[in-house]
Design an enzyme around this catalytic site. Structure first.
Site, PDB file in Angstrom:
ATOM      1  CE  LYS A   1      -2.310  -2.655  -0.633  1.00 23.35           C
ATOM      2  NZ  LYS A   1      -2.375  -4.106  -0.447  1.00 23.35           N
TER       3      LYS A   1
ATOM      4  N   GLY B   1      -3.917 -12.462 -10.186  1.00 16.31           N
ATOM      5  CA  GLY B   1      -4.627 -12.209  -8.838  1.00 16.31           C
ATOM      6  C   GLY B   1      -4.424 -10.736  -8.183  1.00 16.31           C
TER       7      GLY B   1
ATOM      8  CB  ILE C   1      -0.119 -10.690  -5.078  1.00 12.61           C
ATOM      9  CG1 ILE C   1      -0.567 -10.854  -3.743  1.00 12.61           C
ATOM     10  CG2 ILE C   1       1.496 -10.238  -5.251  1.00 12.61           C
ATOM     11  CD1 ILE C   1       0.148 -11.787  -2.938  1.00 12.61           C
TER      12      ILE C   1
ATOM     13  CB  VAL D   1       3.601 -18.815 -17.618  1.00 10.54           C
ATOM     14  CG1 VAL D   1       5.291 -19.031 -17.754  1.00 10.54           C
ATOM     15  CG2 VAL D   1       3.452 -17.357 -17.722  1.00 10.54           C
TER      16      VAL D   1
ATOM     17  CG  HIS E   1     -24.948  16.413  -1.273  1.00  7.51           C
ATOM     18  ND1 HIS E   1     -24.856  15.779  -2.430  1.00  7.51           N
ATOM     19  CD2 HIS E   1     -24.829  17.576  -1.693  1.00  7.51           C
ATOM     20  CE1 HIS E   1     -24.679  16.206  -3.443  1.00  7.51           C
ATOM     21  NE2 HIS E   1     -24.790  17.835  -3.078  1.00  7.51           N
TER      22      HIS E   1
HETATM   23  P1  FAD Z   1       1.673 -14.225   8.077  1.00  5.33           P
HETATM   24  O1  FAD Z   1       1.701 -12.663   8.066  1.00  5.33           O
HETATM   25  O2  FAD Z   1       2.338 -14.872   6.942  1.00  5.33           O
HETATM   26  O3  FAD Z   1       2.508 -14.537   9.587  1.00  5.33           O
HETATM   27  C1  FAD Z   1       2.930 -15.743   9.941  1.00  5.33           C
HETATM   28  C2  FAD Z   1       4.060 -15.535  10.885  1.00  5.33           C
HETATM   29  O4  FAD Z   1       4.343 -16.650  11.322  1.00  5.33           O
HETATM   30  C3  FAD Z   1       5.611 -14.809  10.155  1.00  5.33           C
HETATM   31  O5  FAD Z   1       5.964 -13.840  10.698  1.00  5.33           O
HETATM   32  C4  FAD Z   1       6.326 -16.117   9.954  1.00  5.33           C
HETATM   33  O6  FAD Z   1       7.676 -15.749  10.275  1.00  5.33           O
HETATM   34  C5  FAD Z   1       5.843 -16.682  11.268  1.00  5.33           C
HETATM   35  N1  FAD Z   1       6.074 -18.407  11.429  1.00  5.33           N
HETATM   36  C6  FAD Z   1       5.821 -19.364  10.412  1.00  5.33           C
HETATM   37  N2  FAD Z   1       6.366 -20.547  11.070  1.00  5.33           N
HETATM   38  C7  FAD Z   1       6.883 -20.166  12.324  1.00  5.33           C
HETATM   39  C8  FAD Z   1       7.531 -21.095  13.171  1.00  5.33           C
HETATM   40  N3  FAD Z   1       7.547 -22.390  12.848  1.00  5.33           N
HETATM   41  N4  FAD Z   1       8.023 -20.392  14.203  1.00  5.33           N
HETATM   42  C9  FAD Z   1       7.929 -19.008  14.319  1.00  5.33           C
HETATM   43  N5  FAD Z   1       7.332 -18.185  13.593  1.00  5.33           N
HETATM   44  C10 FAD Z   1       6.817 -18.893  12.502  1.00  5.33           C
HETATM   45  N6  FAD Z   1      -4.032  -9.183   3.074  1.00  5.33           N
HETATM   46  C11 FAD Z   1      -5.115  -8.199   3.273  1.00  5.33           C
HETATM   47  O7  FAD Z   1      -5.983  -8.524   3.993  1.00  5.33           O
HETATM   48  N7  FAD Z   1      -4.942  -6.849   2.688  1.00  5.33           N
HETATM   49  C12 FAD Z   1      -4.052  -6.958   1.901  1.00  5.33           C
HETATM   50  O8  FAD Z   1      -3.894  -5.529   1.321  1.00  5.33           O
HETATM   51  C13 FAD Z   1      -3.047  -7.479   1.434  1.00  5.33           C
HETATM   52  N8  FAD Z   1      -2.113  -7.357   0.629  1.00  5.33           N
HETATM   53  C14 FAD Z   1      -1.063  -8.219   0.633  1.00  5.33           C
HETATM   54  C15 FAD Z   1       0.079  -7.920  -0.318  1.00  5.33           C
HETATM   55  C16 FAD Z   1       1.118  -8.835  -0.489  1.00  5.33           C
HETATM   56  C17 FAD Z   1       2.186  -8.531  -1.482  1.00  5.33           C
HETATM   57  C18 FAD Z   1       1.080 -10.170  -0.138  1.00  5.33           C
HETATM   58  C19 FAD Z   1       2.240 -11.005  -0.156  1.00  5.33           C
HETATM   59  C20 FAD Z   1       0.031 -10.349   0.929  1.00  5.33           C
HETATM   60  C21 FAD Z   1      -1.076  -9.404   1.218  1.00  5.33           C
HETATM   61  N9  FAD Z   1      -2.173  -9.761   2.027  1.00  5.33           N
HETATM   62  C22 FAD Z   1      -3.090  -8.793   2.061  1.00  5.33           C
HETATM   63  C23 FAD Z   1      -2.230 -11.072   2.490  1.00  5.33           C
HETATM   64  C24 FAD Z   1      -1.795 -10.713   4.105  1.00  5.33           C
HETATM   65  O9  FAD Z   1      -0.417 -10.432   4.048  1.00  5.33           O
HETATM   66  C25 FAD Z   1      -1.932 -12.325   4.967  1.00  5.33           C
HETATM   67  O10 FAD Z   1      -3.394 -12.783   4.713  1.00  5.33           O
HETATM   68  C26 FAD Z   1      -1.643 -12.164   6.416  1.00  5.33           C
HETATM   69  O11 FAD Z   1      -0.300 -11.530   6.652  1.00  5.33           O
HETATM   70  C27 FAD Z   1      -1.918 -13.503   7.027  1.00  5.33           C
HETATM   71  O12 FAD Z   1      -1.467 -13.276   8.293  1.00  5.33           O
HETATM   72  P2  FAD Z   1      -1.054 -14.588   9.227  1.00  5.33           P
HETATM   73  O13 FAD Z   1      -0.689 -13.932  10.567  1.00  5.33           O
HETATM   74  O14 FAD Z   1      -2.037 -15.663   9.103  1.00  5.33           O
HETATM   75  O15 FAD Z   1       0.510 -15.044   8.484  1.00  5.33           O
HETATM   76  P1  AMP Z   2      -4.129 -15.573  -6.383  1.00  7.78           P
HETATM   77  O1  AMP Z   2      -4.017 -16.907  -5.904  1.00  7.78           O
HETATM   78  O2  AMP Z   2      -5.385 -14.469  -6.518  1.00  7.78           O
HETATM   79  O3  AMP Z   2      -2.806 -14.701  -5.983  1.00  7.78           O
HETATM   80  O4  AMP Z   2      -3.874 -15.509  -8.095  1.00  7.78           O
HETATM   81  C1  AMP Z   2      -2.919 -16.331  -8.692  1.00  7.78           C
HETATM   82  C2  AMP Z   2      -3.301 -16.539 -10.430  1.00  7.78           C
HETATM   83  O5  AMP Z   2      -2.155 -17.208 -11.141  1.00  7.78           O
HETATM   84  C3  AMP Z   2      -4.535 -17.323 -10.497  1.00  7.78           C
HETATM   85  O6  AMP Z   2      -5.569 -16.403 -11.043  1.00  7.78           O
HETATM   86  C4  AMP Z   2      -3.912 -18.421 -11.358  1.00  7.78           C
HETATM   87  O7  AMP Z   2      -4.930 -18.776 -12.406  1.00  7.78           O
HETATM   88  C5  AMP Z   2      -2.584 -17.757 -11.982  1.00  7.78           C
HETATM   89  N1  AMP Z   2      -1.680 -18.695 -12.444  1.00  7.78           N
HETATM   90  C6  AMP Z   2      -1.319 -19.817 -11.914  1.00  7.78           C
HETATM   91  N2  AMP Z   2      -0.516 -20.563 -12.565  1.00  7.78           N
HETATM   92  C7  AMP Z   2      -0.046 -19.912 -13.567  1.00  7.78           C
HETATM   93  C8  AMP Z   2       0.660 -19.944 -14.969  1.00  7.78           C
HETATM   94  N3  AMP Z   2       1.691 -21.042 -15.240  1.00  7.78           N
HETATM   95  N4  AMP Z   2       0.532 -19.143 -16.035  1.00  7.78           N
HETATM   96  C9  AMP Z   2      -0.340 -17.990 -16.075  1.00  7.78           C
HETATM   97  N5  AMP Z   2      -1.066 -17.712 -14.705  1.00  7.78           N
HETATM   98  C10 AMP Z   2      -1.116 -18.917 -13.825  1.00  7.78           C
END
Ligand code: FAD
Ligand code: AMP
Length: 474
Positions: free
Chosen positions: A58, A190, A192, A245, A451
């Site tokens: 963001k 998707g 991301i 791909v 509004h």
């Molecule tokens: P995580 O955030 O993955 O945290 C898990 C933690 O557990 C990590 O810090 C890891 O190091 C730790 N861990 C794992 N295994 C172990 C272990 N064995 N011992 C100790 N620590 C461990 N979601 C949204 O809602 N809004 C968004 O705008 C959004 N944007 C995103 C953009 C990107 C580029 C990405 C990659 C994700 C985005 N997401 C977004 C998804 C969001 O980041 C995840 O859904 C969220 O972080 C999940 O939270 P979590 O706590 O389940 O897992």
């Molecule tokens: P998301 O799970 O929302 O992050 O979306 C991932 C996207 O990647 C999905 O829409 C999939 O259909 C797409 N995808 C997965 N494998 C391939 C591939 N080999 N080539 C192009 N798109 C793919």
């Protein structure tokens, strides 16, 4: 003797750290095991979301939007500026500063709430014991009445384009480029792929997004997805649907991708390639075999509707269990589980989880799509309202997109709401609250909206459900 806690949380992302704080607020002696090492080489809390997910993406979306506006968005306002330039290193530095402030904030909250942060990798053993391997290799075993696993998720790697962190990157790599790639390829349209594709497109890259599936954003409402695709294509985002791909080759400086679509085989060459084909649960080695924790065939920890695993006193939440991989979904599961552990009532409504995609225009929805409801044979009434007829959106020069509200044809209850347009991420929240309270379209119709606001488009869409919108022909 092993140190004992009421609760040990494995994972300090938005699911785990929120669970730990709530447990501590409820008077439970709580520890959180977290292994993350940040780009400065220091242990950090906050997980994917704060370090390499929601927040940094963001931050870059915001910065890149300003740059884009300077170049293309201000003429209509009568404003012209000299040549705009971008300092990518500074932009990335700002993002890192935000990340560092927020992750540091979680560490402060842990201290204030007396949550012990056990730095290192946690592993569930039998009988709710947790083995913690510190960053220095030292091993400690702690035990707890309750263990909450919140291990999160990691990007999926594909054989057709294996990540090398140089030319082929995952989302973490694409949040840290030091310069704007001239040709930027993205595999997967998707959330991301679209967000990071937008960032680098706005900063000047030629972006091509290859998506295997023919439907754009298949999980979204089809009408909204179609509207959004049209907007993105107008912006010059080259999104190729039905493009799978199949392989890639590299030189020192560029990567060539092979893909197939209905017209045959093709090749494209990029300076950087992002693989964003989804995420998988980070559950490798999360539990000792002797613990007997049940995972499903895709590696998600098996849980019931209340996040109980197959083991008494062991819970799992967030991205490592079923349901959408969204930060707020994991956080709410964490709160629910903390309440259960404290003997209280826990609440989690899986039917009202908002989804947001922070593209421009933004896309956001809650509840069911038109196609889902039609497939289920539910009788519906649908109201839509275009931002083109909303005064505030016009004033903002952001009048693309629409609000769509779907209500039950007989009960009038709101079953789904879908927005493509300015600030959809904020607007959707009114509809989440409405659905949480079991609102009808009439409830929204009778609610006074300020509004001029973008929220008036929500009001008008609710009116349109009964063909009584005022600022459009019904
Ligand atoms: P995580 O955030 O993955 O945290 C898990 C933690 O557990 C990590 O810090 C890891 O190091 C730790 N861990 C794992 N295994 C172990 C272990 N064995 N011992 C100790 N620590 C461990 N979601 C949204 O809602 N809004 C968004 O705008 C959004 N944007 C995103 C953009 C990107 C580029 C990405 C990659 C994700 C985005 N997401 C977004 C998804 C969001 O980041 C995840 O859904 C969220 O972080 C999940 O939270 P979590 O706590 O389940 O897992
Ligand atoms: P998301 O799970 O929302 O992050 O979306 C991932 C996207 O990647 C999905 O829409 C999939 O259909 C797409 N995808 C997965 N494998 C391939 C591939 N080999 N080539 C192009 N798109 C793919």
């Amino acid at each position: 003797m092993a140190k004992t806690y009421d609760v040990v949380v494995i994972g300090g992302g938005p699911a785990g750290y929120v669970a730990a704080i709530r447990c501590a607020q409820l008077g439970l002696a709580t520890a959180c095991v977290e292994k993350w090492i940040n780009i400065e080489g220091k242990p950090a809390l906050g997980g994917t979301c704060l370090n390499v997910g929601c927040i940094p993406s963001k931050a870059l979306l915001e910065s890149s939007e300003h740059y884009h506006k300077l170049q293309h968005g201000l003429e209509a306002h009568g404003i012209s500026v000299g040549e705009a330039s971008v300092d990518v290193a500074k932009m990335i530095g700002r993002k890192e500063q935000i990340v560092s402030q927020l992750t540091g904030g979680i560490a402060q909250l842990f201290k204030a709430n007396k949550v012990d942060w056990l730095q290192g990798r946690g592993k569930l053993l039998a009988e709710r014991q947790v083995e913690v391997t510190g960053h220095d290799g030292a091993v400690e075993v702690v035990e707890a009445d309750n263990v909450i696993i919140a291990a999160g998720s990691v990007p999926i790697d594909i054989g057709a384009a294996p990540k090398d962190d140089k030319l082929i990157v995952d989302s973490t790599g694409a949040l840290a480029f030091t310069e704007v790639p001239k040709r930027f390829g993205v595999i997967g349209a998707g959330v991301i792929g679209l967000e990071l594709g937008s960032v680098w497109k706005r900063l000047g890259a030629e972006v091509v997004i290859l998506e295997a599936v023919e439907d754009f954003l298949a999980a979204a409402d089809h009408q909204i997805a179609k509207d959004a695709l049209r907007q993105f294509q107008k912006q010059g985002l080259d999104i190729r649907l039905g493009a799978r791909v199949t392989g890639s080759t590299k030189t020192d400086t560029e990567v060539t991708v092979q893909y197939t679509d209905k017209n045959g085989n093709h090749e494209l060459t990029f300076d950087k390639l992002l693989v964003s084909v989804g995420r998988r649960p980070a559950t490798d080695g999360i539990a000792d075999a002797a613990a007997d924790l049940v995972l499903n065939e895709r590696g998600f920890i098996h849980v019931d509707d209340e996040c109980r695993t197959n083991l008494p006193g062991v819970w799992a939440i967030g991205d490592c269990v079923r349901g959408p991989m969204l930060a707020h979904k994991g956080s709410e599961e964490g709160i629910m589980v903390a309440e259960f552990i404290a003997g209280n009532h826990g609440h989690m409504n899986y039917d009202t989880i908002p989804w947001v995609i922070y593209t421009q225009p933004e896309i956001a929805w809650v509840g069911k799509t038109e196609q889902q409801l039609k497939h289920e044979g539910v009788p519906v009434k649908i109201g839509t309202f275009p931002f083109a007829a909303n005064g505030r959106a016009k004033a903002m020069d952001a009048a693309a997109g629409m609000v769509k509200i779907i209500a039950h044809a007989e009960t009038d209850r709101v079953l789904g709401a879908h927005i493509c347009g300015p600030m959809a991420s904020e607007l959707i929240q009114e509809l989440v609250v409405a659905m949480e309270f079991g609102a009808s379209a009439e409830d929204l119709q009778m609610t006074i909206h300020g509004h001029p606001t973008l929220a008036e488009a929500v009001h008008e869409a609710a009116l349109s459900v009964d063909k009584r919108a005022l600022h459009r022909v019904n």
